[in-house]
Design an enzyme around this catalytic site. Structure first.
Site, PDB file in Angstrom:
ATOM      1  CG  ASP A 210     -55.165  20.685   9.646  1.00 27.71           C
ATOM      2  OD1 ASP A 210     -55.908  20.744   8.644  1.00 27.71           O
ATOM      3  OD2 ASP A 210     -54.450  21.646  10.003  1.00 27.71           O
ATOM      4  CG  ASN A 211     -58.462  22.664   9.794  1.00 28.32           C
ATOM      5  OD1 ASN A 211     -57.359  22.904  10.276  1.00 28.32           O
ATOM      6  ND2 ASN A 211     -58.811  23.118   8.601  1.00 28.32           N
TER       7      ASN A 211
ATOM      8  CG  ASP B 148     -56.754  24.640   6.023  1.00 25.76           C
ATOM      9  OD1 ASP B 148     -56.613  24.118   7.139  1.00 25.76           O
ATOM     10  OD2 ASP B 148     -56.599  25.860   5.825  1.00 25.76           O
TER      11      ASP B 148
ATOM     12  CG  HIS C 159     -49.291  25.997  12.889  1.00 25.31           C
ATOM     13  ND1 HIS C 159     -50.605  26.038  12.473  1.00 25.31           N
ATOM     14  CD2 HIS C 159     -48.966  27.274  13.215  1.00 25.31           C
ATOM     15  CE1 HIS C 159     -51.045  27.273  12.534  1.00 25.31           C
ATOM     16  NE2 HIS C 159     -50.071  28.034  12.971  1.00 25.31           N
TER      17      HIS C 159
ATOM     18  CB  CYS D 245     -53.626  24.622  11.597  1.00 24.72           C
ATOM     19  SG  CYS D 245     -54.266  25.226  10.033  1.00 24.72           S
TER      20      CYS D 245
HETATM   21 CA    CA Z   1     -55.468  23.312   8.839  1.00 26.09          CA
END
Ligand code: CA
Length: 465
Positions: free
Chosen positions: A277-278, A45, A138, A84
């Site tokens: 990841d994003n 993030d 995750h 994620c």
């Molecule tokens: Ca993330």
């Protein structure tokens, strides 16, 4: 004895053959030892703007900036999802995660990433790499979905999507508890990000002379906003001291691992990739400027991420790359860097980046990239970008002229609009029905956010009411 008698000829032949075979063994060994180590560093993030090399004047990221200076910085790199879990599924399998039902975030307790999909760790382990993951997983919590079942020799971290940076009290079985491989390991460190660096170094030490693949899956700077007081003190004038300190600690962790590699004389031949990841989330004080949008949506701020590759022994550094790139490309790129042929038993969706970075191929790694999570989908084709919101409509942007996605061109360019709608549908025909979905209240929030951003309005809400 005559020098060419049959027995002496035979002895000579045996000697020559054994020298050749020894030579082959030695060469093979030399090649083995020259295989690069691979260090994949994934931030969680992180905002597009939140690194020195991405333009931040506020945050301090000297170690990552140094990698950027000496490596290749990608200007058009995308992840496969703006949240994620699916983003990680795409990255580790090298396949669009929608092809195996991993479209929504947060697998339910009894589910995880499709166990029939091989990961890059599976392939590198097969080739003799020591494989490790450190930090956030995750991708499923039960036995068959855990990292040790997915190609990783070694796991130190937590199975869920985030955790407290200080707390030590998660009980065994909790997805935020720390595990070493399958064993519950109470967290005894001071601050998670620093402990991750120490644990990563321990893995590198254990790998010894073998080549290693380490997925350093940083928890930071995902919420909760928690930082060390002494790090926050470095940002006395910041409006977001916790976040600034979290990113500073993230960079310190990277620096610590780099220092270890240098001390072990492994830095030059370690291929290091860094990305997020994003996009930055609106709840962790991140900054995606100048991009529009954020984590969870199909605008650039959700999907277009900071991305660099640093590998002194294998790639000329100090430059930028503008070709359309995806996190899907890391799987084939790592295999290629390791001298392995591309697998014929897997249908990978990414491209080996090395020929593009070595000017052996002149075009771009991708012409199109595709995105979908439930009600929102998108396609990038060259510089064109189409976003579709189900039961609402479309927007079409020209990212070359309008990188911040302000002007909808679907009426001015009806042919391009039709082409891209059809191309997106063709790709979607290959996808599976998602194995799980996000809760309906969240789908409604996601719908509203897309509708607001499509209309260049302020977002009315970020969470369910
Ligand atoms: Ca993330």
């Amino acid at each position: 004895m005559h020098p060419t008698s049959p027995s002496s000829s035979l002895a000579l032949l045996i000697l020559v053959l054994s020298l050749i075979s020894c030579g082959q063994a030695n060469t093979q060994k030399a090649n083995e030892s020259q295989k690069p180590n691979i260090l994949l560093i994934l931030a969680d993030d992180l905002g597009y703007n939140d690194l020195g090399f991405q333009g931040s004047e506020e945050l301090k990221t000297p170690h990552l900036d140094q990698l950027a200076t000496n490596g290749v910085v990608f200007e058009r790199a995308y992840v496969t999802a703006s949240v994620c879990s699916p983003s990680r599924a795409g990255l580790l399998t090298g396949r669009y995660q929608q092809f195996f039902g991993h479209e929504a975030n947060i697998p339910p307790p009894d589910l995880g990433m499709d166990t029939t999909q091989l990961t890059i760790a599976d392939k590198l382990r097969e080739a003799g790499y020591k494989t490790g993951i450190n930090g956030k997983w995750h991708l499923g919590s039960s036995y068959d979905y855990q990292p040790n079942s997915r190609g990783f020799d070694h796991f130190w971290g937590f199975l869920g999507g985030h955790r407290d940076y200080f707390a030590r009290n998660y009980p065994e079985g909790h997805e935020k508890a720390i595990y070493t491989n399958r064993s519950y390991t109470p967290f005894t460190g001071e601050y998670l990000t620093d402990t991750q660096a120490d644990s990563a170094i321990a893995f590198i030490q254990q790998a010894g002379k073998d080549p290693f693949f380490l997925f350093l899956s940083l928890a930071a700077p995902h919420a909760p906003l928690q930082a060390l007081e002494r790090d926050m003190a470095l940002f006395p004038n910041s409006e977001r001291p916790e976040y600034a300190a979290m990113v500073y600690a993230l960079d310190r962790a990277v620096g610590k691992v780099i220092d270890h590699l240098k001390a072990q004389d492994k830095f030059e031949n370690t291929l290091i990739v860094f990305l997020s990841d994003n996009g930055g989330s609106p709840v962790n004080d991140s900054n995606n400027k100048p991009l529009k949008g954020f984590k969870g949506n199909k605008f650039e701020g959700g999907l277009h991420v900071p991305f660099l590759i640093h590998w002194p022994a294998g790639l000329e550094g100090g430059r930028r790359f503008t070709g359309l790139t995806s996190s899907l490309d890391l799987f084939p790129t790592f295999l290629s860097a390791a001298g392995l042929s591309q697998p014929t038993d897997l249908s990978l969706d990414g491209a080996d980046l090395l020929p593009y970075l070595r000017a052996q191929k002149q075009n771009e790694p991708h012409q199109q990239l595709y995105f979908r999570k439930e009600i929102a989908a998108s396609i990038i084709d060259g510089y064109w970008k189409l976003i579709r919101l189900d039961n609402y409509g479309y927007v079409l942007y020209d990212l070359q002229k309008d990188p911040y996605e302000r002007v909808d061109l679907k009426e001015q360019h009806p042919e391009q609009f039709t082409l891209m709608k059809e191309e997106l549908k063709r790709w979607e025909a290959k996808t599976q029905v998602p194995w799980w979905n996000e809760k309906e209240v969240w789908q409604k929030v996601t719908y509203d956010i897309h509708e607001d951003l499509m209309n260049n309005r302020s977002v009315r809400r970020l969470q369910p009411e």
